[in-house]
Design a protein around this motif. Structure first.
Motif, short mmCIF file in Angstrom:
data_model
loop_
_atom_site.label_atom_id
_atom_site.label_comp_id
_atom_site.label_asym_id
_atom_site.label_seq_id
_atom_site.Cartn_x
_atom_site.Cartn_y
_atom_site.Cartn_z
N TYR A 120 21.95 -2.88 -10.26
CA TYR A 120 22.52 -1.65 -10.81
C TYR A 120 21.71 -0.43 -10.38
O TYR A 120 20.49 -0.48 -10.28
CB TYR A 120 22.56 -1.70 -12.34
CG TYR A 120 22.93 -0.37 -12.94
CD1 TYR A 120 24.26 0.04 -12.99
CD2 TYR A 120 21.93 0.49 -13.40
CE1 TYR A 120 24.59 1.28 -13.50
CE2 TYR A 120 22.27 1.74 -13.92
CZ TYR A 120 23.60 2.12 -13.96
OH TYR A 120 23.92 3.36 -14.45
N ARG A 121 22.40 0.67 -10.13
CA ARG A 121 21.76 1.95 -9.90
C ARG A 121 22.69 3.02 -10.49
O ARG A 121 23.92 2.83 -10.53
CB ARG A 121 21.48 2.21 -8.42
CG ARG A 121 22.64 2.19 -7.52
CD ARG A 121 22.22 2.15 -6.05
NE ARG A 121 21.36 3.25 -5.67
CZ ARG A 121 20.05 3.14 -5.43
NH1 ARG A 121 19.45 1.98 -5.56
NH2 ARG A 121 19.33 4.17 -5.08
N PRO A 122 22.15 4.14 -10.95
CA PRO A 122 22.97 5.17 -11.58
C PRO A 122 24.13 5.61 -10.68
O PRO A 122 23.94 5.88 -9.49
CB PRO A 122 21.98 6.31 -11.82
CG PRO A 122 20.66 5.63 -11.95
CD PRO A 122 20.71 4.48 -10.99
N GLN A 171 13.69 -0.57 2.66
CA GLN A 171 13.80 0.70 3.38
C GLN A 171 12.61 0.94 4.29
O GLN A 171 12.77 1.46 5.40
CB GLN A 171 13.94 1.83 2.36
CG GLN A 171 15.24 1.75 1.56
CD GLN A 171 15.32 2.77 0.45
OE1 GLN A 171 14.48 3.66 0.34
NE2 GLN A 171 16.32 2.64 -0.40
N GLY A 172 11.41 0.53 3.84
CA GLY A 172 10.23 0.73 4.68
C GLY A 172 10.28 -0.08 5.96
O GLY A 172 9.98 0.43 7.04
N SER A 202 9.25 -6.42 -8.16
CA SER A 202 10.17 -5.69 -9.03
C SER A 202 11.32 -5.14 -8.19
O SER A 202 11.24 -5.09 -6.95
CB SER A 202 9.43 -4.53 -9.71
OG SER A 202 9.07 -3.54 -8.75
N GLY A 203 12.39 -4.71 -8.87
CA GLY A 203 13.52 -4.13 -8.15
C GLY A 203 13.12 -2.92 -7.33
O GLY A 203 13.57 -2.75 -6.19
N GLU A 204 12.26 -2.07 -7.87
CA GLU A 204 11.80 -0.89 -7.14
C GLU A 204 10.99 -1.29 -5.92
O GLU A 204 11.13 -0.69 -4.84
CB GLU A 204 10.96 -0.01 -8.07
CG GLU A 204 10.50 1.29 -7.44
CD GLU A 204 9.75 2.17 -8.41
OE1 GLU A 204 9.09 3.14 -7.96
OE2 GLU A 204 9.82 1.90 -9.63
N GLN A 205 10.15 -2.31 -6.07
CA GLN A 205 9.36 -2.77 -4.92
C GLN A 205 10.26 -3.37 -3.85
O GLN A 205 10.02 -3.18 -2.65
CB GLN A 205 8.34 -3.81 -5.40
CG GLN A 205 7.19 -3.24 -6.22
CD GLN A 205 6.31 -4.33 -6.80
OE1 GLN A 205 6.78 -5.40 -7.18
NE2 GLN A 205 5.01 -4.07 -6.84
N GLN A 206 11.28 -4.09 -4.26
CA GLN A 206 12.22 -4.68 -3.30
C GLN A 206 12.88 -3.60 -2.46
O GLN A 206 13.01 -3.74 -1.23
CB GLN A 206 13.27 -5.51 -4.03
CG GLN A 206 12.73 -6.78 -4.66
CD GLN A 206 13.81 -7.53 -5.43
OE1 GLN A 206 15.00 -7.20 -5.35
NE2 GLN A 206 13.40 -8.53 -6.20
#
Length: 316
Positions: A163-165, A133-134, A124-128
């Motif tokens: 996309y990000r806010p 970063q990790g 997922s985008g969050e996992q990517q």
């Protein structure tokens, strides 16, 4: 120093071994090239940094001086790199890629990006973002442990995709400030950029469209986007900008490389971009990436008369 639980250490060690195997580092040749990992890393670092001395390679790669000397000699003999006099130190030579080495690096980059991109595509985008970063923080911590000093990545920049806010507003803001200073553009330009970016962000569901942002402690300080719905199968490179605080760190080259690799993966017939005459630093980045000036003409659609330029990079 923060304490780490033994089971977490074992999990990271296991994951590290798995990554080493899956990325091919146990093989005698890496990234579908004819070279071992140390040589591939040398070509990649020279491509990223432009030039290095053998001593800098020793520190960067963590290898013995004799090993680096043998490797460098083999790469020179193979025609991949060349050495020339060091203006700052007559006792050492500076190394850089040859034209052949640049081509070899291009093949390595295409393979490596496809390999990593295909794997990340399963997340997922969050996992990517967590992976990106990790790994950055972990790699920097390993470097600090080897060489000493303080971790730097927590204060440095990270590259994120999608996309990000706040990305629409920050892209418009960065463009407005930069072009007000360098081209005296005003409200019409800022409004047009904001409208264009809002429209493009609404089309990111199409996998041929994408946006990348540079983050500095969570704040957006750079961007680039690909509009993959151009005419005749072309892509349009858009919203390439860096905040002054992010300049001088090689981030422009990194952003452009990400976008070009994306275009190569999607096999666009060409990539097109519009800019203005006089932005020489950006122009060099474009030309180094294979863009060629196609047309230039006077225009004032941005609210002020300028010489508009169109650069094109043919598809691979």
């Amino acid at each position: 120093m923060n304490r780490c639980q033994p089971d977490l250490i074992d999990q990271i060690r296991s994951a590290s071994r798995l990554m080493v195997r899956e990325l091919g580092f146990m093989q005698p040749r890496l990234a579908a090239s004819s070279y071992p990992p140390s040589s591939v890393h040398t070509l990649v670092e020279l491509g990223e940094r432009g030039s290095l001395t053998a001593g800098e390679l020793v520190e960067l790669l963590g290898l013995e001086k004799s090993s680096v000397s043998r490797m460098v000699r083999k790469l020179i003999e193979a025609g991949e790199i060349e050495e020339f006099a060091n203006a700052d130190d007559a006792r050492s030579k500076v190394l850089r890629l040859t034209a052949q080495g640049t081509n070899t690096l291009g093949e390595i980059e295409v393979f490596a990006r496809r390999q990593v991109g295909n794997a990340l595509g399963l997340l997922s985008g969050e996992q990517q973002q967590a992976v990106s970063q990790g790994i950055e923080h972990y790699g920097d911590a390993l470097r600090v442990h080897r060489l000493g000093g303080e971790p730097s990545t927590q204060q440095r920049f990270s590259l994120v995709r999608g996309y990000r806010p706040g990305v629409i507003g920050r892209i418009a803001e960065m463009h407005a400030h930069y072009y007000a200073k360098h081209a005296e553009f005003g409200q019409p330009f800022e409004s047009l950029v904001a409208a264009d970016m809002a429209q493009l962000m609404g089309r990111l569901a199409n996998p041929r469209n994408e946006v990348w942002a540079v983050l500095d402690s969570g704040r957006i300080v750079g961007s680039i986007a690909i509009d993959g719905e151009g005419e005749n199968g072309e892509a349009i490179l858009r919203c390439f900008i860096l905040d002054p605080s992010a300049q001088g760190h090689g981030l422009g080259k990194r952003l452009l490389s990400e976008a070009i690799s994306f275009c190569d993966e999607h096999r666009f017939s060409a990539v097109r971009l519009w800019t203005f005459k006089g932005l020489d630093v950006a122009r060099k980045l474009y030309e180094d990436a294979g863009f060629v000036l196609e047309t230039e003409q006077e225009g004032q659609q941005w609210g002020k008369l300028v010489v508009e330029q169109c650069f094109v990079r043919q598809g691979k």
